[in-house]
Design an enzyme around this catalytic site. Structure first.
Site, PDB file in Angstrom:
ATOM      1  N   ASN A 109      -0.809  -3.858  -1.280  1.00 19.14           N
ATOM      2  CA  ASN A 109      -1.664  -2.722  -1.199  1.00 19.14           C
ATOM      3  C   ASN A 109      -2.991  -3.265  -1.238  1.00 19.14           C
ATOM      4  O   ASN A 109      -4.067  -2.345  -1.154  1.00 19.14           O
ATOM      5  CB  ASN A 109      -1.590  -2.073  -2.742  1.00 19.14           C
ATOM      6  CG  ASN A 109      -0.159  -1.781  -3.010  1.00 19.14           C
ATOM      7  OD1 ASN A 109       0.448  -2.191  -3.722  1.00 19.14           O
ATOM      8  ND2 ASN A 109       0.519  -0.953  -2.013  1.00 19.14           N
ATOM      9  N   ASP A 115      -9.949  -4.478   1.799  1.00 17.53           N
ATOM     10  CA  ASP A 115      -9.856  -3.032   1.468  1.00 17.53           C
ATOM     11  C   ASP A 115      -8.778  -2.763   0.307  1.00 17.53           C
ATOM     12  O   ASP A 115      -7.842  -3.054   0.648  1.00 17.53           O
ATOM     13  CB  ASP A 115      -9.952  -2.068   2.567  1.00 17.53           C
ATOM     14  CG  ASP A 115     -11.048  -2.217   3.460  1.00 17.53           C
ATOM     15  OD1 ASP A 115     -11.996  -2.771   2.794  1.00 17.53           O
ATOM     16  OD2 ASP A 115     -11.214  -1.582   4.613  1.00 17.53           O
ATOM     17  N   VAL A 116      -8.938  -1.964  -0.809  1.00 15.02           N
ATOM     18  CA  VAL A 116      -8.122  -1.721  -1.650  1.00 15.02           C
ATOM     19  C   VAL A 116      -7.400  -0.543  -1.274  1.00 15.02           C
ATOM     20  O   VAL A 116      -8.160   0.564  -1.129  1.00 15.02           O
ATOM     21  CB  VAL A 116      -8.589  -1.833  -3.252  1.00 15.02           C
ATOM     22  CG1 VAL A 116      -7.484  -1.322  -4.043  1.00 15.02           C
ATOM     23  CG2 VAL A 116      -9.249  -3.078  -3.456  1.00 15.02           C
ATOM     24  N   CYS A 117      -6.065  -0.408  -1.218  1.00 20.99           N
ATOM     25  CA  CYS A 117      -5.510   1.040  -0.867  1.00 20.99           C
ATOM     26  C   CYS A 117      -4.724   1.524  -2.129  1.00 20.99           C
ATOM     27  O   CYS A 117      -3.353   1.042  -2.513  1.00 20.99           O
ATOM     28  CB  CYS A 117      -4.738   0.834   0.327  1.00 20.99           C
ATOM     29  SG  CYS A 117      -3.868   2.276   0.716  1.00 20.99           S
ATOM     30  N   ILE A 118      -5.438   2.250  -2.955  1.00 19.13           N
ATOM     31  CA  ILE A 118      -4.618   2.844  -4.346  1.00 19.13           C
ATOM     32  C   ILE A 118      -5.020   4.166  -4.368  1.00 19.13           C
ATOM     33  O   ILE A 118      -6.134   4.636  -4.108  1.00 19.13           O
ATOM     34  CB  ILE A 118      -5.072   1.866  -5.390  1.00 19.13           C
ATOM     35  CG1 ILE A 118      -4.471   2.310  -6.519  1.00 19.13           C
ATOM     36  CG2 ILE A 118      -6.847   1.978  -5.533  1.00 19.13           C
ATOM     37  CD1 ILE A 118      -4.809   1.159  -7.932  1.00 19.13           C
TER      38      ILE A 118
END
Lengths: 196, 160
Positions: A109, A115-118
């Site tokens: 993720n 880049d954090v994809c949450i």
């Protein structure tokens, strides 16, 4: 200057009570976000939370934070320290910040660029991919603490339904937690991490 | 209620060639020169007007991830947003009376002070009017319990 704008805006749409209110509100948003972020910074300095430490990248800019996350125990990230930046918009908490790992992190993720994809960092609304429930999206009651708690839990338990790093996701799916590629999961992996 | 709502909203949004939309647009154009008189001795402010549009023109949210100034909304979007403003304006609001039960607005994390304007959602969660209205324009849900405000409101109408 802000006052002049408020007054001027009032003069122009004096009959539009509602429009008026929203114009004023957008100007107030910056003051509110500054106050809220200062308060959170002071709270975190006073009562640190286990698992991460937080501060500003530059003491003069309350909108840019630097956090150091301790790799959660009993995960592939144990023993590592991971540096990340949080970029808050001027209209926080109405809008979520963006989060980017500065340390290399290999995770389903987290994009390869960090880049954090949450889902809790995504604004509410139509979910074009159909993966996220509305109640998992951004809410204005989220703080640096609640965001980081979610990110730490994401490190331990990736969401393989909507991977940002497809290669990491397929490794995760095929090898699961038996995967042993020390160092691959974080460049700042310590000696303790390599032993594991 | 419907009447008064459309009267208010009519001003803001309904007619396609609406004076008020052009008024909003005009307000930004007119703000530029006025500001420049203030900052005359500070030097010319050419890029300022566009900057100001981004920072201070109120953005509307035809859908939650899309934000646009009033001048760039379609008629359909204007109607939808007007309906939403109308709904928000009809949620009960009041003045904080020092009640011990609720102490803090969880959006801005600031303790309520006697006299603060507060809004009560159908789920009974309470926030500062300014904090919650801004959020409800983006998402019609209670930030604390995620209850959809619209359906909760309808239910409370039906049961009354």
């Amino acid at each position: 200057m802000a006052n002049a704008q408020v007054l001027h805006a009032k003069g122009l749409c004096h009959s539009l009570v509602i429009c008026n209110q929203y114009v004023t509100q957008s100007i107030m948003a910056e003051g509110q976000s500054t106050l809220l972020l200062r308060k959170q910074l002071a709270d975190l300095k006073k009562n640190p939370v286990e698992g991460f430490s937080a501060g500003l990248i530059d003491d003069d800019d309350i909108y840019k934070w630097e956090v150091l996350i301790i790799g959660p125990p009993d995960t592939l990230y144990e023993g590592g320290f991971f540096k990340a930046h949080l970029y808050f918009p001027k209209d926080y908490p109405q809008k979520p910040p963006k989060m980017k790992f500065i340390s290399d992190v290999w995770h389903p993720n987290i994009e390869k660029n960090g880049d954090v994809c949450i889902s809790i960092l995504h604004e509410p609304g139509d979910d074009k991919w159909g993966y996220e429930k509305a109640n998992e999206r951004w809410l204005p009651i989220h703080t640096v603490e609640t965001i980081l708690i979610s990110v730490i839990s994401m490190l331990a338990d990736p969401n393989d339904e909507s991977p940002a790093n497809v290669d990491a996701a397929s490794e995760w799916l095929t090898c699961g937690s038996s995967l042993s590629a020390p160092g691959k999961f974080g460049e700042e992996q310590s000696a303790a991490g390599d032993d594991a | 209620m419907g009447n008064c709502f459309w009267k208010i909203m009519g001003n803001c949004f309904s007619s396609p060639t609406s004076d008020d939309i052009s008024l909003l647009r005009g307000s930004n154009e007119r703000m530029g020169p006025r500001d420049s008189t203030i900052s005359d001795h500070l030097g010319p402010p050419p890029p300022y007007v566009s900057h100001e549009d981004e920072d201070h023109a109120y953005m509307y949210f035809p859908s939650p991830n899309v934000s646009r100034p009033a001048s760039q909304l379609t008629e359909e979007e204007q109607i939808r947003i007007a309906k939403r403003i109308g709904l928000i304006q009809h949620l009960p609001s009041g003045v904080y009376d020092g009640s011990k039960k609720i102490r803090e607005c969880v959006i801005c994390m600031i303790e309520f002070v006697v006299g603060d304007h507060v809004r009560y959602l159908p789920c009974m969660h309470t926030y500062h009017v300014d904090c919650i209205d801004d959020w409800l324009m983006r998402s019609l849900t209670c930030p604390s319990c995620m209850e959809p405000v619209e359906s909760a409101l309808l239910t409370s109408y039906e049961t009354n």
